[in-house]
Design a protein around this motif. Structure first.
Motif, mmCIF file in Angstrom:
data_model
loop_
_atom_site.group_PDB
_atom_site.id
_atom_site.type_symbol
_atom_site.label_atom_id
_atom_site.label_comp_id
_atom_site.label_asym_id
_atom_site.label_seq_id
_atom_site.Cartn_x
_atom_site.Cartn_y
_atom_site.Cartn_z
ATOM 1 N N HIS A 121 -7.641 9.862 11.794
ATOM 2 C CA HIS A 121 -6.893 9.973 10.548
ATOM 3 C C HIS A 121 -7.849 10.149 9.380
ATOM 4 N N ILE A 122 -7.474 11.053 8.453
ATOM 5 C CA ILE A 122 -8.086 11.044 7.132
ATOM 6 C C ILE A 122 -7.106 10.279 6.255
ATOM 7 N N VAL A 123 -7.557 9.172 5.687
ATOM 8 C CA VAL A 123 -6.656 8.226 5.027
ATOM 9 C C VAL A 123 -6.926 8.175 3.523
ATOM 10 N N ARG A 124 -5.850 8.244 2.740
ATOM 11 C CA ARG A 124 -5.973 8.097 1.291
ATOM 12 C C ARG A 124 -5.073 6.970 0.807
ATOM 13 N N MET A 125 -5.623 6.091 -0.013
ATOM 14 C CA MET A 125 -4.847 5.029 -0.644
ATOM 15 C C MET A 125 -4.314 5.579 -1.962
ATOM 16 N N GLU A 174 -5.778 -0.980 13.877
ATOM 17 C CA GLU A 174 -6.960 -0.205 13.534
ATOM 18 C C GLU A 174 -6.762 0.586 12.238
ATOM 19 N N PHE A 175 -5.538 1.055 11.997
ATOM 20 C CA PHE A 175 -5.218 1.772 10.767
ATOM 21 C C PHE A 175 -5.184 0.788 9.594
ATOM 22 N N ILE A 202 -10.232 7.793 -0.785
ATOM 23 C CA ILE A 202 -10.104 8.370 0.551
ATOM 24 C C ILE A 202 -11.163 7.720 1.438
ATOM 25 N N ALA A 203 -10.782 7.319 2.640
ATOM 26 C CA ALA A 203 -11.740 6.708 3.559
ATOM 27 C C ALA A 203 -12.906 7.672 3.782
ATOM 28 N N PRO A 204 -14.151 7.179 3.697
ATOM 29 C CA PRO A 204 -15.315 8.072 3.769
ATOM 30 C C PRO A 204 -15.525 8.721 5.133
ATOM 31 N N GLU A 205 -14.953 8.134 6.176
ATOM 32 C CA GLU A 205 -15.070 8.680 7.523
ATOM 33 C C GLU A 205 -13.695 8.732 8.179
ATOM 34 N N PRO A 206 -13.482 9.646 9.130
ATOM 35 C CA PRO A 206 -12.216 9.643 9.872
ATOM 36 C C PRO A 206 -12.010 8.304 10.566
ATOM 37 N N VAL A 207 -10.765 7.858 10.583
ATOM 38 C CA VAL A 207 -10.410 6.559 11.145
ATOM 39 C C VAL A 207 -9.755 6.780 12.510
ATOM 40 N N LEU A 208 -10.342 6.168 13.542
ATOM 41 C CA LEU A 208 -9.795 6.328 14.891
ATOM 42 C C LEU A 208 -8.737 5.275 15.173
ATOM 43 N N SER A 209 -7.577 5.710 15.657
ATOM 44 C CA SER A 209 -6.539 4.796 16.127
ATOM 45 C C SER A 209 -6.099 5.260 17.506
ATOM 46 N N ARG A 210 -5.125 4.606 18.065
ATOM 47 C CA ARG A 210 -4.614 5.000 19.376
ATOM 48 C C ARG A 210 -3.950 6.379 19.337
ATOM 49 N N TRP A 243 0.835 -1.199 0.000
ATOM 50 C CA TRP A 243 0.000 0.000 0.000
ATOM 51 C C TRP A 243 0.872 1.251 0.000
ATOM 52 N N GLU A 244 0.533 2.204 -0.872
ATOM 53 C CA GLU A 244 1.156 3.529 -0.799
ATOM 54 C C GLU A 244 0.094 4.453 -0.219
ATOM 55 N N VAL A 245 0.397 5.058 0.933
ATOM 56 C CA VAL A 245 -0.637 5.699 1.743
ATOM 57 C C VAL A 245 -0.251 7.118 2.142
ATOM 58 N N SER A 246 -1.254 7.983 2.194
ATOM 59 C CA SER A 246 -1.101 9.307 2.795
ATOM 60 C C SER A 246 -2.181 9.478 3.851
ATOM 61 N N HIS A 247 -1.905 10.320 4.838
ATOM 62 C CA HIS A 247 -2.919 10.575 5.863
ATOM 63 C C HIS A 247 -2.755 11.964 6.452
ATOM 64 N N ILE A 248 -3.820 12.397 7.096
ATOM 65 C CA ILE A 248 -3.811 13.631 7.883
ATOM 66 C C ILE A 248 -4.253 13.231 9.282
ATOM 67 N N LEU A 249 -3.438 13.536 10.270
ATOM 68 C CA LEU A 249 -3.721 13.127 11.646
ATOM 69 C C LEU A 249 -4.261 14.297 12.466
ATOM 70 N N CYS A 250 -5.379 14.052 13.143
ATOM 71 C CA CYS A 250 -5.893 14.963 14.160
ATOM 72 C C CYS A 250 -5.660 14.273 15.496
ATOM 73 N N LYS A 251 -4.580 14.642 16.130
ATOM 74 C CA LYS A 251 -4.111 13.924 17.308
ATOM 75 C C LYS A 251 -5.039 14.103 18.502
ATOM 76 N N CYS A 252 -5.223 12.986 19.255
ATOM 77 C CA CYS A 252 -5.973 13.059 20.506
ATOM 78 C C CYS A 252 -5.717 11.790 21.303
ATOM 79 N N ASP A 253 -6.113 11.844 22.577
ATOM 80 C CA ASP A 253 -6.104 10.655 23.424
ATOM 81 C C ASP A 253 -7.494 10.029 23.334
ATOM 82 N N PRO A 254 -7.622 8.833 22.714
ATOM 83 C CA PRO A 254 -8.948 8.226 22.558
ATOM 84 C C PRO A 254 -9.666 7.968 23.875
ATOM 85 N N ASN A 255 -8.923 7.957 24.993
ATOM 86 C CA ASN A 255 -9.540 7.726 26.299
ATOM 87 C C ASN A 255 -10.060 9.006 26.947
ATOM 88 N N ASP A 256 -9.766 10.138 26.310
ATOM 89 C CA ASP A 256 -10.244 11.430 26.819
ATOM 90 C C ASP A 256 -11.450 11.837 25.966
#
Length: 272
Positions: A209-213, A184-185, A197-205, A116-129
């Motif tokens: 992420h906004i993910v594009r293949m 999860e990614f 591009i993934a239709p919804e933001p993808v949550l990881s630890r 996979w050749e991948v690009s992403h945009i990360l909106c950082k956060c603590d998933p437990n918060d």
């Protein structure tokens, strides 16, 4: 007054102390909702271990602990259980015909890994918060909406808004294979086609992420001769698991056991 937290476990006249049950409970996920199940599984694991050790002693088995990883050796109990199972369980190596039959059930299962050749945009956060997570999701959703507008390029927005170091490369993560990223990614990547591009933001630890293949190279089918050793190994492991379960079931059936509910647990007879 009886203050016992756990019921007494008695296996063929041998009593397992409550401290042992409490210690074993640490190896089983326990919460307020599933504490009873975790306690039951801990007790049953101890029963099975005790039955195996009793059988090993009855058979006069003596075992020398082996090194199972660098500087980590089996305990004496683990060594005895391993030696007992080695003595009691006879594995028949599958014939080439059996292996080929297994392969022919679904030869498409056996492929080289995709690339996979991948690009992403990360909106950082603590998933437990909860607050942080909600704010990051809103931000990621807004960015995804921006990407859907004319004149907005993925690379431009990534450079301006991503919280990942890949922002300097327009969000590019380069080429990835299975196992290179968090599960999860990777799950999201497996659902994308070339250029999607993934239709919804993808949550990881790490956050959303906004993910594009960017490009996708599917794995190629492998010939029978290449996968034959792995199929043979998998068949032998499955055979071992079946025979080990039958062996343990036989010990349980002939034992005198109180304080455990062995009808509601899936046992793992391999020593830890």
């Amino acid at each position: 007054m009886n203050t016992q937290m756990f019921p007494d476990l008695v296996i063929n006249g041998e009593t397992i102390p409550q401290t042992a049950v409490a210690a074993e409970l640490q190896n089983h996920t326990a919460s307020k909702d599933n504490f009873a199940d975790a306690l039951r599984n801990a007790a049953n694991a101890l029963v099975i271990r005790t039955l195996l050790l009793q059988e090993a002693r009855r058979n006069g088995i003596e075992a020398i602990p082996q090194e199972v990883s660098p500087n980590r050796f089996e305990t004496e109990d683990e060594a005895m259980i391993r030696a007992l199972l080695e003595a009691e369980i006879d594995i028949t190596h599958p014939s080439e015909e059996d292996i080929r039959t297994e392969w022919q059930k679904a030869p498409e299962r056996f492929r080289t890994m995709p690339l996979w050749e991948v690009s992403h945009i990360l909106c950082k956060c603590d998933p437990n918060d909860a607050v942080e997570k909600e704010l990051a999701l809103r931000r990621a959703t807004d960015i995804l909406n921006e990407l859907r507008k004319d004149g907005q390029t993925f690379e431009k927005i990534a450079r301006a808004k991503s919280d990942c170091g890949s922002r300097s490369a327009g969000g590019s993560l380069g080429q990835l294979r299975p196992g290179d990223t968090v599960p999860e990614f990777e799950t999201a990547l497996r659902q994308l086609s070339d250029g999607e591009i993934a239709p919804e933001p993808v949550l990881s630890r790490y956050g959303y992420h906004i993910v594009r293949m960017d490009a996708l190279a599917e794995g190629q089918p492998l010939p029978f001769e290449t996968v034959k050793p792995k199929i043979s190994e998998a068949m032998e492991k499955a055979q071992w698991a079946r025979k080990a379960k039958l062996f343990v079931d036989g010990l349980i059936a002939s034992a005198s056991i109180t304080g455990a509910d062995l009808g509601r647990v899936t046992s793992n007879t391999k020593p830890n």
